[in-house]
Design a protein around this motif. Structure first.
Motif, PDB file in Angstrom:
ATOM      1  N   TYR A   6       0.824  -1.208   0.000  1.00  0.00           N
ATOM      2  CA  TYR A   6       0.000   0.000   0.000  1.00  0.00           C
ATOM      3  C   TYR A   6       0.862   1.264   0.000  1.00  0.00           C
ATOM      4  CZ  TYR A   6      -4.812  -1.585   0.442  1.00  0.00           C
ATOM      5  OH  TYR A   6      -6.050  -2.089   0.185  1.00  0.00           O
ATOM      6  N   GLY A   7       2.043   1.195   0.539  1.00  0.00           N
ATOM      7  CA  GLY A   7       2.934   2.349   0.579  1.00  0.00           C
ATOM      8  C   GLY A   7       3.389   2.800  -0.785  1.00  0.00           C
ATOM      9  N   GLN A   8       3.167   1.963  -1.796  1.00  0.00           N
ATOM     10  CA  GLN A   8       3.511   2.362  -3.154  1.00  0.00           C
ATOM     11  C   GLN A   8       2.452   3.279  -3.756  1.00  0.00           C
ATOM     12  OE1 GLN A   8       3.952  -1.278  -5.298  1.00  0.00           O
ATOM     13  NE2 GLN A   8       5.565  -2.077  -3.959  1.00  0.00           N
ATOM     14  N   TYR A   9       1.317   3.435  -3.109  1.00  0.00           N
ATOM     15  CA  TYR A   9       0.201   4.177  -3.677  1.00  0.00           C
ATOM     16  C   TYR A   9       0.184   5.627  -3.175  1.00  0.00           C
ATOM     17  CZ  TYR A   9      -1.733  -0.154  -5.482  1.00  0.00           C
ATOM     18  OH  TYR A   9      -1.922  -1.308  -6.182  1.00  0.00           O
ATOM     19  N   ARG A  10      -0.408   6.464  -4.024  1.00  0.00           N
ATOM     20  CA  ARG A  10      -0.587   7.872  -3.679  1.00  0.00           C
ATOM     21  C   ARG A  10      -2.064   8.119  -3.352  1.00  0.00           C
ATOM     22  NH1 ARG A  10       1.232  10.282  -9.188  1.00  0.00           N
ATOM     23  NH2 ARG A  10      -0.076   8.527  -9.806  1.00  0.00           N
ATOM     24  N   VAL A  11      -2.302   8.970  -2.342  1.00  0.00           N
ATOM     25  CA  VAL A  11      -3.677   9.259  -1.913  1.00  0.00           C
ATOM     26  C   VAL A  11      -4.328  10.189  -2.941  1.00  0.00           C
ATOM     27  CG1 VAL A  11      -5.131  10.252  -0.116  1.00  0.00           C
ATOM     28  CG2 VAL A  11      -3.059   8.991   0.504  1.00  0.00           C
ATOM     29  N   ARG A  12      -5.474   9.759  -3.493  1.00  0.00           N
ATOM     30  CA  ARG A  12      -6.172  10.554  -4.486  1.00  0.00           C
ATOM     31  C   ARG A  12      -7.423  11.208  -3.917  1.00  0.00           C
ATOM     32  NH1 ARG A  12      -8.075   7.542  -9.842  1.00  0.00           N
ATOM     33  NH2 ARG A  12      -9.268   6.362  -8.272  1.00  0.00           N
ATOM     34  N   ASP A  13      -8.198  10.462  -3.150  1.00  0.00           N
ATOM     35  CA  ASP A  13      -9.488  10.986  -2.686  1.00  0.00           C
ATOM     36  C   ASP A  13      -9.740  10.537  -1.258  1.00  0.00           C
ATOM     37  OD1 ASP A  13     -11.787  12.441  -2.969  1.00  0.00           O
ATOM     38  OD2 ASP A  13     -12.958  10.800  -3.809  1.00  0.00           O
ATOM     39  N   VAL A  14     -10.248  11.468  -0.422  1.00  0.00           N
ATOM     40  CA  VAL A  14     -10.631  11.165   0.962  1.00  0.00           C
ATOM     41  C   VAL A  14     -12.076  11.616   1.127  1.00  0.00           C
ATOM     42  CG1 VAL A  14     -10.224  11.614   3.399  1.00  0.00           C
ATOM     43  CG2 VAL A  14      -8.285  11.459   1.829  1.00  0.00           C
ATOM     44  N   THR A  15     -12.950  10.670   1.452  1.00  0.00           N
ATOM     45  CA  THR A  15     -14.370  10.981   1.609  1.00  0.00           C
ATOM     46  C   THR A  15     -14.885  10.410   2.922  1.00  0.00           C
ATOM     47  OG1 THR A  15     -14.979   9.005   0.345  1.00  0.00           O
ATOM     48  CG2 THR A  15     -14.796  11.088  -0.873  1.00  0.00           C
ATOM     49  N   PHE A  16     -16.086  10.863   3.312  1.00  0.00           N
ATOM     50  CA  PHE A  16     -16.706  10.426   4.565  1.00  0.00           C
ATOM     51  C   PHE A  16     -18.153  10.040   4.296  1.00  0.00           C
ATOM     52  CE2 PHE A  16     -13.495  13.627   5.374  1.00  0.00           C
ATOM     53  CZ  PHE A  16     -12.701  13.047   6.358  1.00  0.00           C
ATOM     54  N   ARG A  17     -18.610   8.998   4.981  1.00  0.00           N
ATOM     55  CA  ARG A  17     -20.007   8.588   4.922  1.00  0.00           C
ATOM     56  C   ARG A  17     -20.554   8.496   6.341  1.00  0.00           C
ATOM     57  NH1 ARG A  17     -19.990   3.497   0.607  1.00  0.00           N
ATOM     58  NH2 ARG A  17     -19.122   4.656  -1.188  1.00  0.00           N
ATOM     59  N   GLY A  18     -21.803   8.895   6.473  1.00  0.00           N
ATOM     60  CA  GLY A  18     -22.453   8.824   7.779  1.00  0.00           C
ATOM     61  C   GLY A  18     -22.294  10.086   8.611  1.00  0.00           C
TER      62      GLY A  18
END
Length: 586
Positions: A6-18
């Motif tokens: 997972y450390g190879q990935y870049r954060v693209r989107d952060v969302t929230f539900r609820g």
């Protein structure tokens, strides 16, 4: 999947539900892992963050603490990860169940037996003004604000040493909490001697006249702050401090120390800039303190721009006249104005008296005597009855402004309301009454989203059987600070040559939505409506000039540098007007 992979990935989107109570923007601000927005993906934008399990767990802990501080003790947070193999992106969705909030049941005060017997009753009367009352959702920030409110009240009512420590009786099963304010007021205090230091040329008596407290008076921090503002408002000090240091031992009498640093007795200031309407502009100011009176300020000011080919002002200002917060200003001026409707050379003098009533309210009365040498087209004179190229003006103005908007250079909350009432009569060629009003209101929809609203209304009424009014005093519309789909003074009555001639009635309103873009850069969407009419009290609301557009703001220490593009929406007019200047349109 492993942390390493997972450390190879870049954060693209952060969302929230609820999420129901706390805003998504507030949750994101509490986190380290941030999404990579479309604007971030532009050239020279910030690099996306690398995902790590460690940072994810830290962010979950931060979100829990945020919910706990907001009164939610049983919130569950579950992260769900989705990866995009093609671009090495990872999307994070937080599934949140907020749970029931903890609500306030009772608010109590606990005081020492030695405290004044009436203080408990007086504190209980303050409950109605607190943020946290019976039935409210508990929040740490509101508790801190209420504690500060109570301490400030005590400090302003003689209790200089007051301290408050909140305690809680928490009932998790019923989600209720009792708040107990353990209050130690300390002794009731008074001011003792007042010492002034740092003044070299300004006599201590002048400073002392601005101080609103006296030895033997009940201790009040509000009075200390008010005294500091009044001394600073003299305008001759770089800084002013008014303090009452508390001794280590509890004392009933508190000494007051006033420290000042005087401004330079002689100073110069040069400035230049560029705007779409006034083009290149430059000014020079020379100031001297102490002419005829220790706190008086004499100013010589010169300016040049496309709208003002030359201007020279000489001003003498004396504070603390008739009232500690009153001031007298005498000035003379010579200027040449070059507007789309006319060119005028004006010279004369003005006497003004200003009165500061409090932090927000200022009033003034002034009288201006001047002579005007006017240049207008023959067509303009035919339509507006301007038959005189040279005339005298004698104008008395009443002025009032209330301003609690803040912050100063880029308001996000509060209002400004101003009114000018002019009477031109005695020894004046033209006779008229003129009223000009403006209201501005600022709302923070979110911590970063601001709505600004402006309304302007004015009229001129000729007096003594006059038919005409001086063209330079009439209302005009259009331009950088008006309806931005039109050039300066281009909206409203015109002569047969298409030149603006101004009017006797004006109505304008503007709506702006201000939002951040990137670091110091922000954006604006605006909608302007307004017009000018030739007759007094004559407003055609079915035929206003309308414009819409967008702009950019670059935050600087002297205010935002702005560029606006406005397009007209009616009157058969097309094209886009570009406006460039410093400071918001309103």
């Amino acid at each position: 999947m492993s942390t390493t992979l997972y450390g190879q990935y870049r954060v693209r989107d952060v969302t929230f539900r609820g999420v129901r109570v706390i805003k998504n923007s507030t949750l994101k601000k509490a986190m380290v892992l941030q999404d990579h927005s479309i604007l971030d993906r532009l050239p020279f934008g910030p690099a996306p963050q690398r995902y790590s399990e460690h940072l994810l767990q830290q962010d979950i802990a931060r979100l829990r603490r945020l919910y706990q501080s907001s009164g939610f003790l049983k919130t569950t947070i579950e992260p769900r990860l989705s990866r995009d193999e093609a671009g090495n992106w990872i999307d994070i969705t937080f599934i949140i169940q907020e749970g029931p909030p903890v609500r306030v049941d009772q608010v109590h005060f606990k005081l020492p037996d030695s405290a004044d017997s009436t203080l408990y009753t007086r504190l209980n009367q303050k409950k109605s003004g607190l943020n946290l009352r019976r039935g409210d959702r508990f929040q740490d920030e509101l508790l801190k604000a209420d504690r500060n409110t109570l301490i400030t009240w005590l400090n302003n009512h003689s209790y200089a040493y007051a301290s408050i420590q909140p305690e809680f009786d928490l009932y998790p099963d019923s989600a209720r909490v009792n708040i107990i304010y353990n209050t130690v007021p300390g002794p009731s205090c008074q001011f003792s001697r007042i010492r002034i230091d740092g003044n070299e040329h300004i006599p201590a008596d002048i400073i002392r006249n601005q101080i609103v407290l006296e030895p033997g008076q009940t201790y009040s921090e509000k009075q200390l702050q008010k005294s500091q503002r009044r001394i600073y408002n003299l305008g001759v000090f770089q800084y002013v401090t008014v303090k009452a240091p508390l001794p280590d031992t509890l004392e009933h009498r508190i000494k007051v120390d006033v420290s000042v640093k005087e401004s330079d007795r002689m100073s110069t200031k040069l400035g230049f800039g560029y705007g779409r309407e006034d083009q290149f502009r430059a000014f020079a100011r020379l100031e001297k303190t102490g002419l005829f009176f220790p706190t008086s300020q004499s100013t010589f000011f010169v300016k040049r721009s496309a709208l003002t080919p030359y201007q020279a002002d000489l001003r003498w200002h004396r504070p603390a006249v008739l009232h500690p917060q009153g001031s007298l200003t005498l000035s003379s001026f010579l200027r040449r104005e070059k507007e789309p409707a006319y060119t005028a050379q004006r010279y004369g003098g003005r006497a003004s008296y200003h009165q500061i009533w409090n932090q927000h309210l200022t009033t003034a009365v002034n009288h201006t005597l001047e002579q005007v040498l006017l240049s207008t087209s023959q067509a303009t004179r035919e339509i507006t009855l301007d038959t005189l190229d040279f005339y005298n003006k004698s104008i008395t103005r009443l002025h009032a402004v209330y301003d609690d908007s803040r912050p100063a250079l880029s308001p996000s909350t509060g209002m400004l309301a101003g009114v000018n009432l002019d009477w031109s009569g005695f020894k004046s060629t033209y006779h008229y009454l003129k009223l000009d009003m403006e209201l501005r209101r600022y709302f923070s929809l979110t911590p970063t989203l601001v709505t600004a609203v402006k309304l302007k209304y004015g009229f001129m009424q000729p007096l003594q059987d006059d038919q005409a009014t001086p063209i330079e005093e009439r209302f005009f519309a259009g331009g950088s600070y008006s309806v931005r789909g039109w050039a300066r003074a281009d909206l409203g009555p015109k002569n047969r040559d298409g030149k603006p001639i101004g009017g006797k009635s004006r109505l304008e309103t503007s709506l702006e939505l201000r939002f951040p873009l990137y670091k110091r850069l922000s954006g604006v969407l605006f909608y302007d409506v307004g017009n000018v009419w030739q007759k007094t009290f004559f407003i055609h609301i079915d035929n206003p000039g309308m414009a819409a557009g967008a702009g950019l703001r670059l935050r600087t220490p002297i205010g935002p540098v702005r560029i606006d593009a406005g397009a007209p929406l009616n009157h058969g007019k097309t094209g886009v007007q570009i406006h460039f200047s410093v400071g918001h349109s309103f």
